[in-house]
Design an enzyme around this catalytic site. Structure first.
Site, mmCIF file in Angstrom:
data_model
loop_
_atom_site.group_PDB
_atom_site.id
_atom_site.type_symbol
_atom_site.label_atom_id
_atom_site.label_comp_id
_atom_site.label_asym_id
_atom_site.label_seq_id
_atom_site.Cartn_x
_atom_site.Cartn_y
_atom_site.Cartn_z
ATOM 1 C CG ASN A 12 -1.979 -1.133 1.070
ATOM 2 O OD1 ASN A 12 -2.342 -1.547 -0.027
ATOM 3 N ND2 ASN A 12 -2.392 -1.660 2.202
ATOM 4 C CG ASP A 81 3.817 -4.510 -9.836
ATOM 5 O OD1 ASP A 81 4.359 -3.709 -9.045
ATOM 6 O OD2 ASP A 81 2.653 -4.915 -9.696
ATOM 7 C CD GLU A 82 3.193 -7.631 -6.329
ATOM 8 O OE1 GLU A 82 3.967 -7.865 -5.381
ATOM 9 O OE2 GLU A 82 2.077 -7.092 -6.175
ATOM 10 C CB CYS A 141 1.100 4.289 15.637
ATOM 11 S SG CYS A 141 2.731 4.062 14.883
ATOM 12 C CB CYS A 175 5.930 1.329 12.726
ATOM 13 S SG CYS A 175 5.197 1.249 14.375
#
Length: 189
Positions: A12, A81-82, A141, A175
């Protein structure tokens, strides 16, 4: 002089969108592009981004020679890609396209899996790429995300096969601190 580029980040962070925008920029100038995607990503044959961009791709598997695929489809630019799903030999073949044919190769992919272990294709790109840059995303967060947390039955998975194809239903960028402290108690939102 052409280069081998590696653009990496968590899920993402717009890797596929950037791959498709790079493709568009070349095509807009009348240049040709070979868009590649590992066949292990079985969701579809197109490269598709979350924002709705999509383009047909040439799929490749473990025994395919990307140098030969390029020679059968000569072009001004190669985009993968990937790229984390490519084998080490595929990355070496891409390196040879850059060096022998003076064609830029742009690879977009994940750095690590859900256990924070480097994918073999990504590792070889870190070793051979001329240009390496991180594409950033954020954790819930607000900190920079650097882990692709995998969720199974609503809980963060810590074990399993390295390759499990999925999207937002199976993964969330986090994270390291949130991933580490989450243990088995954080549920997928």
């Amino acid at each position: 002089m052409s280069k081998l580029y590696f653009r990496y980040g968590t899920m993402n962070c717009s890797k596929s969108a950037n791959a498709l925008m790079t493709r568009f920029n070349y095509i807009e100038r009348g240049l040709t592009v070979l868009l590649l995607k590992p066949a292990v990503d079985t969701r579809e044959t197109n490269v598709t981004s979350r924002v709705g961009l999509s383009a047909p791709a040439t799929l490749f598997g473990g025994n395919d020679d990307l140098y030969k695929i390029y020679e059968q489809n000569p072009c001004d630019c190669v985009i993968v890609d990937e790229a984390q799903f490519a084998g080490s030999e595929h990355i070496e073949q891409l390196r040879d396209i850059v060096d022998d044919k003076n064609v830029p190769v742009f690879c977009f992919g994940l750095r690590t899996d859900f256990r924070t272990r480097v994918f073999p294709g990504s590792l070889r790109l870190f070793e051979l790429a001329d240009s390496i840059s991180e594409m950033k995303s954020i954790c819930d967060c607000g900190n920079k995300a650097n882990v692709n947390a995998r969720f199974v039955a609503g809980e963060i998975a810590r074990e399993g096969e390295q390759v499990f194809i999925g999207g937002n239903e199976s993964y969330r960028s986090m994270c390291y601190k949130c991933w580490k402290k989450s243990g088995q108690t954080t549920h997928m939102k």
